[in-house]
Write a protein that holds these residues in place. Structure first.
Motif, PDB file in Angstrom:
ATOM      1  N   HIS A  29      44.324 -49.554-115.740  1.00 53.94           N
ATOM      2  CA  HIS A  29      45.475 -49.481-114.827  1.00 53.94           C
ATOM      3  C   HIS A  29      45.972 -50.902-114.607  1.00 53.94           C
ATOM      4  CE1 HIS A  29      47.367 -49.374-110.771  1.00 53.94           C
ATOM      5  NE2 HIS A  29      47.968 -48.341-111.331  1.00 53.94           N
ATOM      6  N   ARG A  30      47.237 -51.143-114.893  1.00 54.01           N
ATOM      7  CA  ARG A  30      47.819 -52.483-114.728  1.00 54.01           C
ATOM      8  C   ARG A  30      48.643 -52.518-113.446  1.00 54.01           C
ATOM      9  NH1 ARG A  30      48.050 -55.605-119.666  1.00 54.01           N
ATOM     10  NH2 ARG A  30      47.003 -54.420-121.276  1.00 54.01           N
ATOM     11  N   TYR A  31      48.472 -53.596-112.669  1.00 53.50           N
ATOM     12  CA  TYR A  31      49.194 -53.753-111.412  1.00 53.50           C
ATOM     13  C   TYR A  31      50.507 -54.482-111.648  1.00 53.50           C
ATOM     14  CZ  TYR A  31      44.830 -52.386-109.295  1.00 53.50           C
ATOM     15  OH  TYR A  31      43.716 -51.686-108.944  1.00 53.50           O
ATOM     16  N   PRO A  32      51.570 -54.130-110.913  1.00 55.61           N
ATOM     17  CA  PRO A  32      52.855 -54.822-111.048  1.00 55.61           C
ATOM     18  C   PRO A  32      52.730 -56.293-110.630  1.00 55.61           C
ATOM     19  CG  PRO A  32      53.120 -52.762-109.833  1.00 55.61           C
ATOM     20  CD  PRO A  32      51.652 -52.997-109.988  1.00 55.61           C
ATOM     21  N   ARG A  33      53.630 -57.132-111.132  1.00 53.92           N
ATOM     22  CA  ARG A  33      53.606 -58.562-110.822  1.00 53.92           C
ATOM     23  C   ARG A  33      53.759 -58.848-109.346  1.00 53.92           C
ATOM     24  NH1 ARG A  33      56.519 -61.782-115.614  1.00 53.92           N
ATOM     25  NH2 ARG A  33      54.821 -61.330-117.001  1.00 53.92           N
ATOM     26  N   GLN A  34      54.579 -58.069-108.647  1.00 50.50           N
ATOM     27  CA  GLN A  34      54.780 -58.337-107.223  1.00 50.50           C
ATOM     28  C   GLN A  34      53.515 -58.105-106.407  1.00 50.50           C
ATOM     29  OE1 GLN A  34      56.535 -55.879-108.855  1.00 50.50           O
ATOM     30  NE2 GLN A  34      56.763 -54.089-107.572  1.00 50.50           N
ATOM     31  N   PHE A  35      52.530 -57.435-106.991  1.00 53.87           N
ATOM     32  CA  PHE A  35      51.233 -57.228-106.326  1.00 53.87           C
ATOM     33  C   PHE A  35      50.132 -58.080-106.946  1.00 53.87           C
ATOM     34  CE2 PHE A  35      53.426 -53.099-105.733  1.00 53.87           C
ATOM     35  CZ  PHE A  35      53.633 -53.217-104.373  1.00 53.87           C
ATOM     36  N   GLY A  36      50.510 -59.125-107.659  1.00 60.65           N
ATOM     37  CA  GLY A  36      49.546 -60.061-108.208  1.00 60.65           C
ATOM     38  C   GLY A  36      49.182 -59.828-109.662  1.00 60.65           C
ATOM     39  N   GLY A  37      49.718 -58.774-110.275  1.00 57.98           N
ATOM     40  CA  GLY A  37      49.413 -58.492-111.675  1.00 57.98           C
ATOM     41  C   GLY A  37      47.957 -58.117-111.866  1.00 57.98           C
ATOM     42  N   GLY A  38      47.450 -58.286-113.051  1.00 57.15           N
ATOM     43  CA  GLY A  38      46.056 -57.983-113.341  1.00 57.15           C
ATOM     44  C   GLY A  38      45.855 -56.556-113.806  1.00 57.15           C
ATOM     45  N   LYS A  39      44.592 -56.245-114.086  1.00 54.28           N
ATOM     46  CA  LYS A  39      44.288 -54.898-114.558  1.00 54.28           C
ATOM     47  C   LYS A  39      42.917 -54.471-114.061  1.00 54.28           C
ATOM     48  CE  LYS A  39      42.705 -56.619-119.010  1.00 54.28           C
ATOM     49  NZ  LYS A  39      42.883 -56.565-120.441  1.00 54.28           N
ATOM     50  N   ASN A  40      42.734 -53.174-114.000  1.00 54.83           N
ATOM     51  CA  ASN A  40      41.496 -52.572-113.541  1.00 54.83           C
ATOM     52  C   ASN A  40      41.048 -51.564-114.592  1.00 54.83           C
ATOM     53  OD1 ASN A  40      39.388 -51.713-111.948  1.00 54.83           O
ATOM     54  ND2 ASN A  40      40.644 -50.321-110.738  1.00 54.83           N
TER      55      ASN A  40
END
Length: 70
Positions: A29-40
């Protein structure tokens, strides 16, 4: 490395890797850039049946919702 993403938002991705002679399917699951990006990493399995079960347990998606990532 082949990769598929969900057709709705693109935040869920499934990649296929060859590890020690066996294929592994990794759900991320990839997080949007406005929430810091990254992946889980939500899970890693060794067969399509297990991938289908992992999708059912961890996401609102099915195999039919996945499209080849650009």
């Amino acid at each position: 490395m082949p990769e598929w993403s969900c057709a709705c938002c693109g935040r869920y991705r499934v990649s296929v890797e060859l590890i020690r002679g066996r294929y592994r399917y990794r759900l991320v699951h990839r997080y949007p850039r406005q929430f810091g990006g990254g992946k889980n990493v939500l899970g890693e399995v060794g067969s399509i049946n297990e991938l289908e079960e992992l999708l059912r347990r961890r996401t609102p998606l099915t195999l039919a919702d996945l499209r080849e990532a650009a």
